[in-house]
Design a protein around this motif. Structure first.
Motif, PDB file in Angstrom:
ATOM      1  N   LEU A   1       1.109  -1.102  -0.203  1.00  0.00           N
ATOM      2  CA  LEU A   1      -0.034  -0.082   0.085  1.00  0.00           C
ATOM      3  C   LEU A   1       0.981   1.321   0.008  1.00  0.00           C
ATOM      4  CD1 LEU A   1      -2.959  -1.124   2.523  1.00  0.00           C
ATOM      5  CD2 LEU A   1      -3.173  -0.797   0.111  1.00  0.00           C
ATOM      6  N   VAL A   2       1.962   1.168   0.884  1.00  0.00           N
ATOM      7  CA  VAL A   2       2.909   2.262   0.978  1.00  0.00           C
ATOM      8  C   VAL A   2       3.549   2.616  -0.357  1.00  0.00           C
ATOM      9  CG1 VAL A   2       5.182   3.223   1.828  1.00  0.00           C
ATOM     10  CG2 VAL A   2       3.252   2.255   3.325  1.00  0.00           C
ATOM     11  N   GLY A   3       4.100   1.475  -1.051  1.00  0.00           N
ATOM     12  CA  GLY A   3       4.851   1.440  -2.225  1.00  0.00           C
ATOM     13  C   GLY A   3       3.815   2.119  -3.343  1.00  0.00           C
ATOM     14  N   THR A   4       2.417   1.890  -3.499  1.00  0.00           N
ATOM     15  CA  THR A   4       1.657   2.164  -4.229  1.00  0.00           C
ATOM     16  C   THR A   4       1.186   3.605  -4.200  1.00  0.00           C
ATOM     17  OG1 THR A   4       0.635  -0.038  -4.435  1.00  0.00           O
ATOM     18  CG2 THR A   4      -0.620   1.689  -5.502  1.00  0.00           C
ATOM     19  N   VAL A   5       0.906   3.870  -2.852  1.00  0.00           N
ATOM     20  CA  VAL A   5       0.718   5.298  -2.586  1.00  0.00           C
ATOM     21  C   VAL A   5       1.708   6.273  -2.943  1.00  0.00           C
ATOM     22  CG1 VAL A   5       0.367   6.889  -0.731  1.00  0.00           C
ATOM     23  CG2 VAL A   5      -1.128   4.824  -1.008  1.00  0.00           C
TER      24      VAL A   5
ATOM     25  N   ILE B   1       1.267  -2.201  -9.310  1.00  0.00           N
ATOM     26  CA  ILE B   1       0.620  -1.483 -10.747  1.00  0.00           C
ATOM     27  C   ILE B   1      -0.705  -1.768 -10.785  1.00  0.00           C
ATOM     28  CG2 ILE B   1       0.886  -1.897 -13.282  1.00  0.00           C
ATOM     29  CD1 ILE B   1       4.015  -2.775 -13.018  1.00  0.00           C
ATOM     30  N   ALA B   2      -1.139  -3.028 -10.106  1.00  0.00           N
ATOM     31  CA  ALA B   2      -2.541  -3.166 -10.354  1.00  0.00           C
ATOM     32  C   ALA B   2      -3.376  -2.255  -9.180  1.00  0.00           C
ATOM     33  CB  ALA B   2      -2.841  -4.563 -10.126  1.00  0.00           C
ATOM     34  N   LEU B   3      -2.679  -1.976  -8.137  1.00  0.00           N
ATOM     35  CA  LEU B   3      -3.333  -1.250  -7.249  1.00  0.00           C
ATOM     36  C   LEU B   3      -3.228   0.313  -7.501  1.00  0.00           C
ATOM     37  CD1 LEU B   3      -1.886  -2.864  -3.798  1.00  0.00           C
ATOM     38  CD2 LEU B   3      -4.091  -2.860  -4.770  1.00  0.00           C
TER      39      LEU B   3
ATOM     40  N   ASP C   1      -8.590   3.974  -6.377  1.00  0.00           N
ATOM     41  CA  ASP C   1      -8.712   5.384  -6.056  1.00  0.00           C
ATOM     42  C   ASP C   1      -7.861   5.558  -4.535  1.00  0.00           C
ATOM     43  OD1 ASP C   1     -10.181   8.214  -6.130  1.00  0.00           O
ATOM     44  OD2 ASP C   1     -10.892   7.379  -3.903  1.00  0.00           O
ATOM     45  N   PHE C   2      -7.224   6.565  -5.022  1.00  0.00           N
ATOM     46  CA  PHE C   2      -6.191   7.175  -3.865  1.00  0.00           C
ATOM     47  C   PHE C   2      -6.896   7.265  -2.921  1.00  0.00           C
ATOM     48  CE2 PHE C   2      -3.887  10.363  -1.539  1.00  0.00           C
ATOM     49  CZ  PHE C   2      -2.530  10.038  -1.551  1.00  0.00           C
TER      50      PHE C   2
ATOM     51  N   ARG D   1      -7.057   5.297   3.346  1.00  0.00           N
ATOM     52  CA  ARG D   1      -7.788   5.083   4.296  1.00  0.00           C
ATOM     53  C   ARG D   1      -7.314   3.575   5.030  1.00  0.00           C
ATOM     54  NH1 ARG D   1     -13.248   5.947   1.456  1.00  0.00           N
ATOM     55  NH2 ARG D   1     -13.358   8.276   1.475  1.00  0.00           N
ATOM     56  N   TYR D   2      -7.121   2.503   3.873  1.00  0.00           N
ATOM     57  CA  TYR D   2      -6.717   1.333   4.279  1.00  0.00           C
ATOM     58  C   TYR D   2      -5.208   1.391   4.595  1.00  0.00           C
ATOM     59  CZ  TYR D   2     -10.788  -1.175   2.519  1.00  0.00           C
ATOM     60  OH  TYR D   2     -11.850  -1.786   2.662  1.00  0.00           O
TER      61      TYR D   2
END
Length: 483
Positions: A137-141, A371-373, A377-378, A383-384
């Motif tokens: 999640l961190v990497g994607t955000v 990449i899929a994540l 929506d940001f 939130r997660y």
């Protein structure tokens, strides 16, 4: 701006007072060889100097969290300042210091392994899955956030997809190559940009006499969102962040002496708290009050507010440099998020990372999932991320409390913030729409019960571990330095 300046001063004083107290509680051993020497492999374990370690640690932990979180937390008013200061000194910096030092004492172990040792074998598997989820999640955000900032900075002249691809390519290199090849080499330049942005915006607030509000416990949130538990999850990286528990072992594997731990782990969290204070103050004072801030968050988002505040304080050229500094923050946390995920999986599977092919087959699936994540929506991702982040911090604080209890030391320094944040995270997940959706009052009751059960289980486990003389650290007595 008396409150603002006083809070900055308190953070600095906190490092020299409470930071030193925490160090005395832990009791450093300057003569004990660190994993940088005992497990040196030229990839993840290798000695680096304190200045470089401190800078890398700061850039690792200071992603968009101490900027985006405080901007959103500013909607609550000056009470956000209190959480940043008190949270940073008594929770976040303690969390980072204990995680880093306990990791050093246990061959640079990551949080899942530490949780398994001090909280039980089942927790190792739970925390391993939890940590990988958080890091993804961190990497994607931290891909989407800097990509949006760059896209806006370039006025859309370069496609968003191309920017995201470029960031991913950098992340892949930083994840696979030895830590001193990319991260150790480029971070000093990134750090200069970070300092320019933070000092520039903070100095601009002071010089221009920005109307930073004074201390008030009133809730100014335009939507009347409750301070507890939402503020304590909205502002995470600037006060207390579980993501840091995934990052400190990276530097625990490169630290040359335990005595440097307070500067590297406790001190860099204080520095992050100062960054959070600056951006919270900017958000509160530059956009015509809380309703104005709320409207701008809805229209241009946090990335847009960063751009506007930077240009308002520093002009076009200085503002651009400040925005680049802010872009650097998430990129220098995203790269180590994926690196940390690779290391945790490798440790869990007891898989050597000396060969690049061994690193590659772990890293590539992580990037594919991320990449899929990026299509999600940001705001949902955030939130997660917020809940997973603070829940990880809770686990790390309980690990610290267990270590100190077994060592017959002052475990309250970790247990008190751990108990408070257990209550906050449990209340949030019981009440939130992404959780169980219960009423706030019911969520309070449920959180109290869950927290009480956890405290009881902690004492049962802690007394048993102390009675059985659970070893607190790896035995390094047989190690000899090769000349």
């Amino acid at each position: 701006m008396i409150t603002f300046l006083a809070c900055i001063a308190l953070l600095i004083v906190g490092y020299f007072t409470y930071g030193k107290f925490v160090e005395k509680v832990f009791v450093v051993n300057e003569g004990r060889p660190t994993p940088a020497f005992t497990h040196e492999d030229g990839v993840d374990y290798l000695p680096m100097n304190t200045k470089k370690n401190s800078l890398i640690q700061l850039l690792n932990i200071a992603g968009v969290g101490p900027i985006f979180g405080p901007i959103m937390g500013a909607l609550y008013g000056p009470v956000a300042f209190l959480w940043i200061v008190l949270g940073c000194i008594f929770a976040g910096a303690v969390h980072d210091y204990l995680t880093g030092m306990i990791s050093i004492r246990n061959r640079g172990a990551h949080l899942p392994e530490l949780a398994g040792k001090f909280l039980g074998k089942v927790m190792k598997h739970v925390v391993n899955a939890f940590a990988i989820l958080l890091l993804l999640l961190v990497g994607t955000v931290f891909v989407t956030a800097p990509a949006d900032l760059l896209y806006n900075l370039l006025n859309g002249k370069v496609g968003l997809g191309l920017i995201i691809a470029a960031i991913f390519i950098y992340y892949i290199l930083a994840t696979l190559l030895p830590i001193d090849k990319i991260i150790g080499r480029f971070y000093p330049f990134f750090g200069a940009l970070l300092l320019i942005s933070a000092i520039g915006v903070g100095g601009g607030l002071v010089v221009t006499g920005a109307p930073i509000p004074e201390l008030s416990l009133q809730n100014f949130h335009p939507d009347n969102a409750p301070i507890f538990p939402l503020l304590f999850l909205t502002i995470s990286c600037g006060a207390l962040s579980g993501f840091h528990a995934t990052q400190t072992p990276i530097i625990s594997r490169t630290t040359q002496n335990e005595k440097k731990g307070r500067k590297i782990f406790y001190g860099m969290m204080i520095a992050e708290g100062i960054i959070a204070m600056i951006w919270a103050a900017a958000a509160m004072s530059l956009f015509n009050g809380y309703n104005g801030l709320n409207d701008m968050l809805a229209s241009i988002g946090t990335a847009g507010i960063v751009g506007e505040a930077s240009k308002m304080m520093l002009g076009a050229i200085g503002g651009t440099l400040a925005i680049l500094g802010v872009i650097i923050l998430p990129i220098t946390s995203g790269d180590t998020a994926f690196r940390s995920a690779r290391m945790i999986i490798a440790d869990y599977m007891n898989f050597s990372q000396k060969k690049i092919s061994s690193r590659l087959w772990i890293a590539l699936p992580l990037f594919a999932i991320s990449i899929a994540l990026t299509k999600v929506d940001f705001t949902i991702l955030w939130r997660y991320f917020s809940w997973a982040n603070q829940s990880t911090a809770v686990i790390a604080l309980w690990v610290g409390a267990m270590y100190l209890f077994i060592a017959k030391k002052n475990y309250w320094i970790a247990m008190i913030p751990g108990t408070f944040m257990t209550m906050a995270t449990m209340t949030y997940i019981l009440n939130a729409k992404i959780g169980f959706g219960l009423s706030l009052n019911t969520s309070y009751i449920g959180a109290i019960i869950i927290t009480a059960v956890i405290i009881v289980l902690f004492y049962i486990g802690a007394k048993k571990a102390r009675m059985n003389n659970l070893p607190l650290e790896d035995d390094v007595s047989g190690w000899k330095k090769v000349s």
